[in-house]
Design a protein around this motif. Structure first.
Motif, mmCIF file in Angstrom:
data_model
loop_
_atom_site.group_PDB
_atom_site.id
_atom_site.type_symbol
_atom_site.label_atom_id
_atom_site.label_comp_id
_atom_site.label_asym_id
_atom_site.label_seq_id
_atom_site.Cartn_x
_atom_site.Cartn_y
_atom_site.Cartn_z
ATOM 1 N N GLY A 30 -8.048 -0.428 -10.102
ATOM 2 C CA GLY A 30 -8.951 0.648 -10.519
ATOM 3 C C GLY A 30 -10.340 0.162 -10.875
ATOM 4 N N SER A 31 -10.415 -0.916 -11.645
ATOM 5 C CA SER A 31 -11.736 -1.400 -12.071
ATOM 6 C C SER A 31 -12.388 -2.281 -11.016
ATOM 7 N N GLY A 32 -11.580 -2.948 -10.192
ATOM 8 C CA GLY A 32 -12.144 -3.823 -9.157
ATOM 9 C C GLY A 32 -12.664 -3.068 -7.948
ATOM 10 N N ALA A 33 -12.274 -1.807 -7.815
ATOM 11 C CA ALA A 33 -12.710 -1.015 -6.660
ATOM 12 C C ALA A 33 -14.225 -0.879 -6.609
ATOM 13 N N ARG A 34 -14.878 -0.925 -7.762
ATOM 14 C CA ARG A 34 -16.333 -0.742 -7.769
ATOM 15 C C ARG A 34 -17.064 -1.865 -7.039
ATOM 16 N N ARG A 60 -14.701 6.088 -6.731
ATOM 17 C CA ARG A 60 -15.520 7.225 -7.171
ATOM 18 C C ARG A 60 -15.866 7.134 -8.661
ATOM 19 N N ARG A 61 -15.255 6.154 -9.342
ATOM 20 C CA ARG A 61 -15.412 5.995 -10.796
ATOM 21 C C ARG A 61 -15.067 7.295 -11.514
ATOM 22 N N ALA A 62 -13.982 7.889 -11.072
ATOM 23 C CA ALA A 62 -13.560 9.186 -11.590
ATOM 24 C C ALA A 62 -12.280 9.028 -12.413
ATOM 25 N N HIS A 63 -12.412 9.080 -13.725
ATOM 26 C CA HIS A 63 -11.269 9.053 -14.638
ATOM 27 C C HIS A 63 -10.363 7.850 -14.395
ATOM 28 N N VAL A 64 -10.968 6.697 -14.136
ATOM 29 C CA VAL A 64 -10.209 5.495 -13.772
ATOM 30 C C VAL A 64 -9.235 5.093 -14.880
ATOM 31 N N GLY A 65 -9.717 5.064 -16.118
ATOM 32 C CA GLY A 65 -8.855 4.653 -17.226
ATOM 33 C C GLY A 65 -7.627 5.529 -17.365
ATOM 34 N N SER A 66 -7.813 6.837 -17.249
ATOM 35 C CA SER A 66 -6.693 7.774 -17.368
ATOM 36 C C SER A 66 -5.694 7.603 -16.231
ATOM 37 N N ILE A 110 0.856 -1.193 0.000
ATOM 38 C CA ILE A 110 0.000 0.000 0.000
ATOM 39 C C ILE A 110 0.884 1.231 0.000
ATOM 40 N N GLY A 111 0.658 2.098 -0.952
ATOM 41 C CA GLY A 111 1.427 3.328 -1.044
ATOM 42 C C GLY A 111 0.560 4.438 -1.593
ATOM 43 N N ALA A 112 1.181 5.559 -1.854
ATOM 44 C CA ALA A 112 0.448 6.730 -2.314
ATOM 45 C C ALA A 112 -0.267 6.457 -3.638
ATOM 46 N N GLN A 113 0.454 5.830 -4.564
ATOM 47 C CA GLN A 113 -0.108 5.524 -5.881
ATOM 48 C C GLN A 113 -1.345 4.634 -5.759
ATOM 49 N N ASN A 114 -1.176 3.528 -5.031
ATOM 50 C CA ASN A 114 -2.265 2.561 -4.902
ATOM 51 C C ASN A 114 -3.487 3.157 -4.212
ATOM 52 N N ALA A 115 -3.247 3.934 -3.168
ATOM 53 C CA ALA A 115 -4.362 4.551 -2.449
ATOM 54 C C ALA A 115 -5.132 5.507 -3.363
ATOM 55 N N PHE A 116 -4.415 6.243 -4.197
ATOM 56 C CA PHE A 116 -5.069 7.180 -5.108
ATOM 57 C C PHE A 116 -5.878 6.441 -6.170
ATOM 58 N N VAL A 117 -5.305 5.379 -6.729
ATOM 59 C CA VAL A 117 -6.021 4.592 -7.748
ATOM 60 C C VAL A 117 -7.279 3.972 -7.143
#
Length: 198
Positions: free
Chosen positions: A161-165, A31-37, A18-25
């Motif tokens: 990113g996609s599994g968070a939903r 939030r389903r906010a710009h996940v692909g980007s 767990i790090g900054a990158q992973n927490a942000f993704v």
């Protein structure tokens, strides 16, 4: 395959923490906010850094002694601020998951935050450029080792990113968001302290 699979395994094991990158993704995925980007930005950034390491650019970090302290203090400051913002969100509360999945914030802001969380973190350079780069040289085909590590990054960030939903029902409650923000804040401050101490 004797080079590709070890590269995939080591790349995946390094990115799972767990790090900054992973927490942000994860947050963007929830939030389903710009996940692909965001996923693409993280994975492409890792790909560039891994390629640099495999190509032998790890020597630059070791050859220029001023780079390490600048990266360390800059990264620690950024993580401290990001953690403080997460704690502020946890204290304020009130956020719930948007039932319609509308993106909040701009795509540009999401990508810039993602780039900062990636490129301002000294551990990213140590893991990708130095560690993966040096280990790749011990395998028969270093480029295939690097390709395996790059694929691991793409697979992990896409899954995160996609599994968070799948956690959407949990994050329909404000208390869950407050808990997530508290964990993110604690993680960011912990990483900042670790950077300074180490």
């Amino acid at each position: 395959m004797s080079s590709f699979l070890p590269g995939f395994a080591l790349g995946l094991s390094l990115i799972l923490a767990i790090g900054a990158q992973n927490a942000f993704v994860l947050r963007q995925g929830l939030r389903r906010a710009h996940v692909g980007s965001v996923v693409l930005t993280c994975a492409l950034s890792d790909a560039v850094l891994i390629a640099a390491g495999v190509a032998g650019f790890g020597w630059l970090v070791e050859a220029a002694p001023w780079i390490a302290p600048v990266m360390t203090w800059g990264g620690a400051a950024f993580l401290a601020v990001y953690g403080a913002l997460a704690f502020r969100n946890a204290l304020r509360g009130g956020e719930t998951l948007d039932a319609k999945g509308r993106a909040t914030g701009t795509r540009r802001a999401a990508i810039l935050t993602c780039l900062l969380l990636t490129w301002a973190n000294p551990h990213v350079y140590l893991d990708t450029v130095v560690l993966l780069g040096s280990v790749s040289s011990t395998y028969p085909v270093p480029a295939l080792f690097g390709a395996g590590a790059v694929l691991a990054s793409f697979v992990f960030f896409t899954a995160l990113g996609s599994g968070a939903r799948l956690l959407s029902p949990v994050f329909a409650r404000p208390a869950a968001w407050r808990g997530l923000d508290a964990v993110v804040g604690t993680t960011m401050w912990g990483l900042a302290v670790m950077l300074v101490v180490s």
